[in-house]
Design a protein around this motif. Structure first.
Motif, PDB file in Angstrom:
ATOM      1  N   ILE A  97       0.807  -1.225   0.000  1.00  0.00           N
ATOM      2  CA  ILE A  97       0.000   0.000   0.000  1.00  0.00           C
ATOM      3  C   ILE A  97       0.841   1.276   0.000  1.00  0.00           C
ATOM      4  CG2 ILE A  97      -2.072  -1.085   0.937  1.00  0.00           C
ATOM      5  CD1 ILE A  97      -1.390   0.002   3.650  1.00  0.00           C
ATOM      6  N   CYS A  98       2.145   1.139   0.124  1.00  0.00           N
ATOM      7  CA  CYS A  98       3.029   2.316   0.032  1.00  0.00           C
ATOM      8  C   CYS A  98       3.048   2.800  -1.414  1.00  0.00           C
ATOM      9  CB  CYS A  98       4.437   1.926   0.483  1.00  0.00           C
ATOM     10  SG  CYS A  98       5.673   3.179   0.113  1.00  0.00           S
ATOM     11  N   VAL A  99       2.780   4.110  -1.592  1.00  0.00           N
ATOM     12  CA  VAL A  99       2.753   4.679  -2.944  1.00  0.00           C
ATOM     13  C   VAL A  99       4.052   5.429  -3.266  1.00  0.00           C
ATOM     14  CG1 VAL A  99       0.247   4.773  -3.087  1.00  0.00           C
ATOM     15  CG2 VAL A  99       1.481   6.717  -2.112  1.00  0.00           C
ATOM     16  N   LYS A 100       5.061   5.249  -2.419  1.00  0.00           N
ATOM     17  CA  LYS A 100       6.386   5.865  -2.640  1.00  0.00           C
ATOM     18  C   LYS A 100       6.298   7.377  -2.805  1.00  0.00           C
ATOM     19  CE  LYS A 100       8.138   1.588  -3.242  1.00  0.00           C
ATOM     20  NZ  LYS A 100       6.959   0.790  -3.046  1.00  0.00           N
ATOM     21  N   CYS A 101       5.453   7.999  -1.986  1.00  0.00           N
ATOM     22  CA  CYS A 101       5.275   9.443  -2.094  1.00  0.00           C
ATOM     23  C   CYS A 101       6.450  10.207  -1.490  1.00  0.00           C
ATOM     24  CB  CYS A 101       3.973   9.853  -1.405  1.00  0.00           C
ATOM     25  SG  CYS A 101       4.049   9.661   0.383  1.00  0.00           S
ATOM     26  N   GLY A 102       7.175   9.568  -0.602  1.00  0.00           N
ATOM     27  CA  GLY A 102       8.352  10.197  -0.011  1.00  0.00           C
ATOM     28  C   GLY A 102       8.078  11.074   1.198  1.00  0.00           C
ATOM     29  N   ALA A 103       6.819  11.166   1.613  1.00  0.00           N
ATOM     30  CA  ALA A 103       6.482  12.021   2.759  1.00  0.00           C
ATOM     31  C   ALA A 103       7.196  11.564   4.030  1.00  0.00           C
ATOM     32  CB  ALA A 103       4.974  12.022   2.986  1.00  0.00           C
ATOM     33  N   CYS A 104       7.273  10.275   4.235  1.00  0.00           N
ATOM     34  CA  CYS A 104       7.939   9.751   5.433  1.00  0.00           C
ATOM     35  C   CYS A 104       9.428  10.052   5.400  1.00  0.00           C
ATOM     36  CB  CYS A 104       7.701   8.247   5.566  1.00  0.00           C
ATOM     37  SG  CYS A 104       8.212   7.299   4.118  1.00  0.00           S
ATOM     38  N   VAL A 105      10.003  10.021   4.211  1.00  0.00           N
ATOM     39  CA  VAL A 105      11.429  10.306   4.065  1.00  0.00           C
ATOM     40  C   VAL A 105      11.702  11.767   4.413  1.00  0.00           C
ATOM     41  CG1 VAL A 105      13.405  10.209   2.499  1.00  0.00           C
ATOM     42  CG2 VAL A 105      11.553   8.562   2.241  1.00  0.00           C
TER      43      VAL A 105
ATOM     44  N   ILE B  33       1.895  10.939   9.160  1.00  0.00           N
ATOM     45  CA  ILE B  33       1.978  11.695   7.916  1.00  0.00           C
ATOM     46  C   ILE B  33       1.773  10.811   6.678  1.00  0.00           C
ATOM     47  CG2 ILE B  33       4.424  11.597   7.227  1.00  0.00           C
ATOM     48  CD1 ILE B  33       4.237  14.753   7.346  1.00  0.00           C
ATOM     49  N   CYS B  34       1.904   9.530   6.828  1.00  0.00           N
ATOM     50  CA  CYS B  34       1.765   8.621   5.679  1.00  0.00           C
ATOM     51  C   CYS B  34       0.325   8.621   5.169  1.00  0.00           C
ATOM     52  CB  CYS B  34       2.181   7.205   6.082  1.00  0.00           C
ATOM     53  SG  CYS B  34       1.919   6.013   4.758  1.00  0.00           S
ATOM     54  N   PRO B  35       0.117   9.002   3.916  1.00  0.00           N
ATOM     55  CA  PRO B  35      -1.249   9.139   3.391  1.00  0.00           C
ATOM     56  C   PRO B  35      -2.007   7.821   3.239  1.00  0.00           C
ATOM     57  CG  PRO B  35       0.341   9.443   1.627  1.00  0.00           C
ATOM     58  CD  PRO B  35       1.127   9.350   2.896  1.00  0.00           C
ATOM     59  N   THR B  36      -1.297   6.735   3.155  1.00  0.00           N
ATOM     60  CA  THR B  36      -1.992   5.458   2.929  1.00  0.00           C
ATOM     61  C   THR B  36      -1.995   4.554   4.161  1.00  0.00           C
ATOM     62  OG1 THR B  36      -0.007   4.313   2.170  1.00  0.00           O
ATOM     63  CG2 THR B  36      -1.280   5.491   0.495  1.00  0.00           C
ATOM     64  N   GLY B  37      -1.354   5.007   5.228  1.00  0.00           N
ATOM     65  CA  GLY B  37      -1.282   4.166   6.416  1.00  0.00           C
ATOM     66  C   GLY B  37      -0.377   2.958   6.237  1.00  0.00           C
ATOM     67  N   ALA B  38       0.603   3.104   5.356  1.00  0.00           N
ATOM     68  CA  ALA B  38       1.502   1.971   5.077  1.00  0.00           C
ATOM     69  C   ALA B  38       2.496   1.722   6.217  1.00  0.00           C
ATOM     70  CB  ALA B  38       2.261   2.214   3.773  1.00  0.00           C
ATOM     71  N   ILE B  39       2.796   2.783   6.986  1.00  0.00           N
ATOM     72  CA  ILE B  39       3.748   2.623   8.093  1.00  0.00           C
ATOM     73  C   ILE B  39       3.000   2.394   9.390  1.00  0.00           C
ATOM     74  CG2 ILE B  39       5.772   3.569   9.261  1.00  0.00           C
ATOM     75  CD1 ILE B  39       6.071   5.577   7.166  1.00  0.00           C
ATOM     76  N   LYS B  40       3.468   1.406  10.139  1.00  0.00           N
ATOM     77  CA  LYS B  40       2.821   1.092  11.409  1.00  0.00           C
ATOM     78  C   LYS B  40       3.868   0.622  12.412  1.00  0.00           C
ATOM     79  CE  LYS B  40       0.243  -1.990   9.483  1.00  0.00           C
ATOM     80  NZ  LYS B  40      -0.770  -2.709   8.718  1.00  0.00           N
TER      81      LYS B  40
HETATM   82  S1  SF4 Z   1       4.653   8.179   3.550  1.00  0.00           S
HETATM   83 FE1  SF4 Z   1       3.698   6.143   3.375  1.00  0.00          FE
HETATM   84  S2  SF4 Z   1       3.069   5.957   1.232  1.00  0.00           S
HETATM   85 FE2  SF4 Z   1       4.539   7.646   1.359  1.00  0.00          FE
HETATM   86  S3  SF4 Z   1       6.530   6.710   0.904  1.00  0.00           S
HETATM   87 FE3  SF4 Z   1       6.280   6.688   3.138  1.00  0.00          FE
HETATM   88  S4  SF4 Z   1       5.376   4.677   3.595  1.00  0.00           S
HETATM   89 FE4  SF4 Z   1       5.091   5.038   1.412  1.00  0.00          FE
END
Ligand code: SF4
Length: 62
Positions: free
Chosen positions: A11-19, A50-57
């Motif tokens: 479900i991670c869309v590689k948006c880079g927000a977490c980075v 901040i993750c828009p898809t809730g991929a990080i937990k």
């Molecule tokens: S913020 Fe969430 S969706 Fe975006 S890159 Fe990080 S893990 Fe993936």
């Protein structure tokens, strides 16, 4: 105790927000993949929120 962070690659869309939210290199983007280093002193709750898809937990593993 070190809390484990998990990223659901499906479900991670590689948006880079977490980075961008990561200040001390706890999250890195390399070769199209997100890498997590839980030993870094990050505001993990912030990063997770901040993750828009809730991929990080936080994973329940301890
Ligand atoms: S913020 Fe969430 S969706 Fe975006 S890159 Fe990080 S893990 Fe993936």
């Amino acid at each position: 105790m070190l809390r484990k962070i998990s990223i659901d690659e499906k479900i991670c869309v590689k948006c880079g927000a977490c980075v961008s939210e990561s200040e001390f290199g706890g999250i890195k983007f390399k070769n199209g993949k997100i890498f997590v280093d839980e030993s870094k002193k990050e505001s993990w709750e912030e990063i997770i929120s901040i993750c828009p898809t809730g991929a990080i937990k936080f994973s329940s593993e301890d």
